[in-house]
Write an enzyme that holds these catalytic residues in place. Sequence first.
Site, PDB file in Angstrom:
ATOM      1  N   ASN A   9       0.794  -1.114  -0.095  1.00  0.00           N
ATOM      2  CA  ASN A   9      -0.130  -0.075  -0.085  1.00  0.00           C
ATOM      3  C   ASN A   9       0.825   1.154   0.030  1.00  0.00           C
ATOM      4  O   ASN A   9       1.429   1.377   0.964  1.00  0.00           O
ATOM      5  CB  ASN A   9      -0.794  -0.018   1.135  1.00  0.00           C
ATOM      6  CG  ASN A   9      -1.758   1.332   1.286  1.00  0.00           C
ATOM      7  OD1 ASN A   9      -1.827   1.793   0.392  1.00  0.00           O
ATOM      8  ND2 ASN A   9      -2.170   1.653   2.413  1.00  0.00           N
ATOM      9  N   TRP A  10       1.042   2.026  -0.975  1.00  0.00           N
ATOM     10  CA  TRP A  10       2.100   3.136  -1.382  1.00  0.00           C
ATOM     11  C   TRP A  10       1.229   4.207  -0.507  1.00  0.00           C
ATOM     12  O   TRP A  10       2.020   5.426  -0.371  1.00  0.00           O
ATOM     13  CB  TRP A  10       1.999   3.326  -2.822  1.00  0.00           C
ATOM     14  CG  TRP A  10       2.912   2.537  -3.416  1.00  0.00           C
ATOM     15  CD1 TRP A  10       3.121   1.114  -2.900  1.00  0.00           C
ATOM     16  CD2 TRP A  10       3.346   2.379  -4.738  1.00  0.00           C
ATOM     17  NE1 TRP A  10       3.951   0.504  -3.909  1.00  0.00           N
ATOM     18  CE2 TRP A  10       4.051   1.362  -4.938  1.00  0.00           C
ATOM     19  CE3 TRP A  10       3.483   3.509  -5.824  1.00  0.00           C
ATOM     20  CZ2 TRP A  10       4.840   1.066  -6.238  1.00  0.00           C
ATOM     21  CZ3 TRP A  10       4.254   3.263  -6.979  1.00  0.00           C
ATOM     22  CH2 TRP A  10       4.706   1.968  -7.318  1.00  0.00           C
ATOM     23  N   LYS A  11       0.183   4.382  -0.085  1.00  0.00           N
ATOM     24  CA  LYS A  11      -0.650   5.264   0.460  1.00  0.00           C
ATOM     25  C   LYS A  11      -0.193   6.859  -0.325  1.00  0.00           C
ATOM     26  O   LYS A  11      -0.363   6.359  -1.577  1.00  0.00           O
ATOM     27  CB  LYS A  11      -0.002   5.694   1.894  1.00  0.00           C
ATOM     28  CG  LYS A  11      -0.139   4.192   2.609  1.00  0.00           C
ATOM     29  CD  LYS A  11       0.119   4.367   4.136  1.00  0.00           C
ATOM     30  CE  LYS A  11      -0.211   3.242   4.959  1.00  0.00           C
ATOM     31  NZ  LYS A  11      -0.126   3.098   6.224  1.00  0.00           N
ATOM     32  N   HIS A  96      -9.322   0.629   5.166  1.00  0.00           N
ATOM     33  CA  HIS A  96      -8.142   0.711   5.740  1.00  0.00           C
ATOM     34  C   HIS A  96      -8.200   1.850   6.794  1.00  0.00           C
ATOM     35  O   HIS A  96      -9.220   2.731   7.125  1.00  0.00           O
ATOM     36  CB  HIS A  96      -7.264   1.325   4.766  1.00  0.00           C
ATOM     37  CG  HIS A  96      -5.779   1.392   4.916  1.00  0.00           C
ATOM     38  ND1 HIS A  96      -5.302   2.650   6.119  1.00  0.00           N
ATOM     39  CD2 HIS A  96      -4.570   0.537   4.924  1.00  0.00           C
ATOM     40  CE1 HIS A  96      -4.081   2.194   6.163  1.00  0.00           C
ATOM     41  NE2 HIS A  96      -3.564   0.929   5.600  1.00  0.00           N
ATOM     42  N   GLU A  98      -6.752   4.090   8.093  1.00  0.00           N
ATOM     43  CA  GLU A  98      -6.561   5.607   7.748  1.00  0.00           C
ATOM     44  C   GLU A  98      -7.831   6.198   7.192  1.00  0.00           C
ATOM     45  O   GLU A  98      -8.187   7.280   7.501  1.00  0.00           O
ATOM     46  CB  GLU A  98      -5.592   5.820   7.084  1.00  0.00           C
ATOM     47  CG  GLU A  98      -4.161   5.747   7.797  1.00  0.00           C
ATOM     48  CD  GLU A  98      -2.925   5.225   6.776  1.00  0.00           C
ATOM     49  OE1 GLU A  98      -2.899   5.625   5.663  1.00  0.00           O
ATOM     50  OE2 GLU A  98      -1.936   5.084   7.493  1.00  0.00           O
ATOM     51  N   GLU A 168      -5.293  -5.321  10.545  1.00  0.00           N
ATOM     52  CA  GLU A 168      -4.355  -4.149  11.032  1.00  0.00           C
ATOM     53  C   GLU A 168      -4.333  -3.899  12.516  1.00  0.00           C
ATOM     54  O   GLU A 168      -5.285  -3.413  12.839  1.00  0.00           O
ATOM     55  CB  GLU A 168      -4.718  -2.942  10.190  1.00  0.00           C
ATOM     56  CG  GLU A 168      -4.745  -2.965   8.819  1.00  0.00           C
ATOM     57  CD  GLU A 168      -4.996  -1.441   8.297  1.00  0.00           C
ATOM     58  OE1 GLU A 168      -4.246  -0.668   7.995  1.00  0.00           O
ATOM     59  OE2 GLU A 168      -6.284  -0.998   8.403  1.00  0.00           O
ATOM     60  N   GLY A 174       2.840   2.858  14.618  1.00  0.00           N
ATOM     61  CA  GLY A 174       3.302   4.367  15.222  1.00  0.00           C
ATOM     62  C   GLY A 174       3.044   4.736  16.398  1.00  0.00           C
ATOM     63  O   GLY A 174       3.054   5.792  16.727  1.00  0.00           O
ATOM     64  N   SER A 214       3.379  -3.742  11.321  1.00  0.00           N
ATOM     65  CA  SER A 214       4.793  -3.708  10.708  1.00  0.00           C
ATOM     66  C   SER A 214       5.388  -4.623  10.308  1.00  0.00           C
ATOM     67  O   SER A 214       6.428  -5.068  11.150  1.00  0.00           O
ATOM     68  CB  SER A 214       5.594  -2.771  11.826  1.00  0.00           C
ATOM     69  OG  SER A 214       4.639  -1.611  12.207  1.00  0.00           O
ATOM     70  N   GLY A 235       2.988  -1.196   4.358  1.00  0.00           N
ATOM     71  CA  GLY A 235       3.085   0.085   4.078  1.00  0.00           C
ATOM     72  C   GLY A 235       4.486   0.868   3.664  1.00  0.00           C
ATOM     73  O   GLY A 235       4.971   0.335   2.621  1.00  0.00           O
ATOM     74  N   GLY A 236       5.110   1.408   4.895  1.00  0.00           N
ATOM     75  CA  GLY A 236       6.451   2.154   4.134  1.00  0.00           C
ATOM     76  C   GLY A 236       7.265   1.173   3.584  1.00  0.00           C
ATOM     77  O   GLY A 236       8.012   1.592   2.822  1.00  0.00           O
TER      78      GLY A 236
END
Length: 253
Positions: A9-11, A96, A98, A168, A174, A214, A235-236
Amino acid sequence: MRRKIVAGNWKMNKNVIDAQQLMIQLLSYKNNNTTNCEVWIAPPSLYLMMAKDIFEKDEIGVFSQDMSEHESGAYTGELSADMLESIDATGSLIGHSERRQYHGETDSHCNRKIKLALDKGLIPVYCNGETLEQRKAGQHFEVVKNQTEVALFTLSAEEIKKVVIAYEPVWAIGTGETATPEQAQEIHAHIRSIIAAKYGQEVADEVSILYGGSVKPDNAKEIFSQPDIDGGLIGGAALKLEDFSKIIEGFNA
């Protein structure tokens, strides 16, 4: 056998040049290496058609990061299931954390989106999971059960087998908290048991459940070795080929 999947997921990241470069690198990696899982990406919507052009032989699945609960109409900024189908997108992320946090998305919204996606032959990747407060209050099993039932239990057995679930742990993203592979497995097994109670174990055993915590190159193999974890929603680490490829290799013997 359940499908094994590593999805990136590149967001809201990458300009068009950098996005194109990463897609070309990823395609080259996929074509030159044996991978024991499916590889999917969810780039920003602006780049979906470019991704389909680059991955023209469907070597890599192309997903939107969200889609509308409406079929069409005056919904500025939205993407419809019909639009995604028209470019041969593979599917869409739905629910998601977010989207829930910043856009007030609920499981009822997710249910409507999932049904529209399935109607158009798209794969819905339904995201769920509890917050730090819910985890500390010991509510995580009930929260995930509720989310799963509201979003998915209007589906038929054949429909739910086409859904991919991404758990998730919002509390471990975070926050400085860390979910262990055992904690992730515990919730994945719980989700599968919820589906089994409604649809039967045979159906539940066909549903792929990804871990959306993560996942990193150094823990991917241990996480993916858990019996109810069928891959990851990354993610990242999906933004760098070096990291993403090492996570993909977490499925290699």
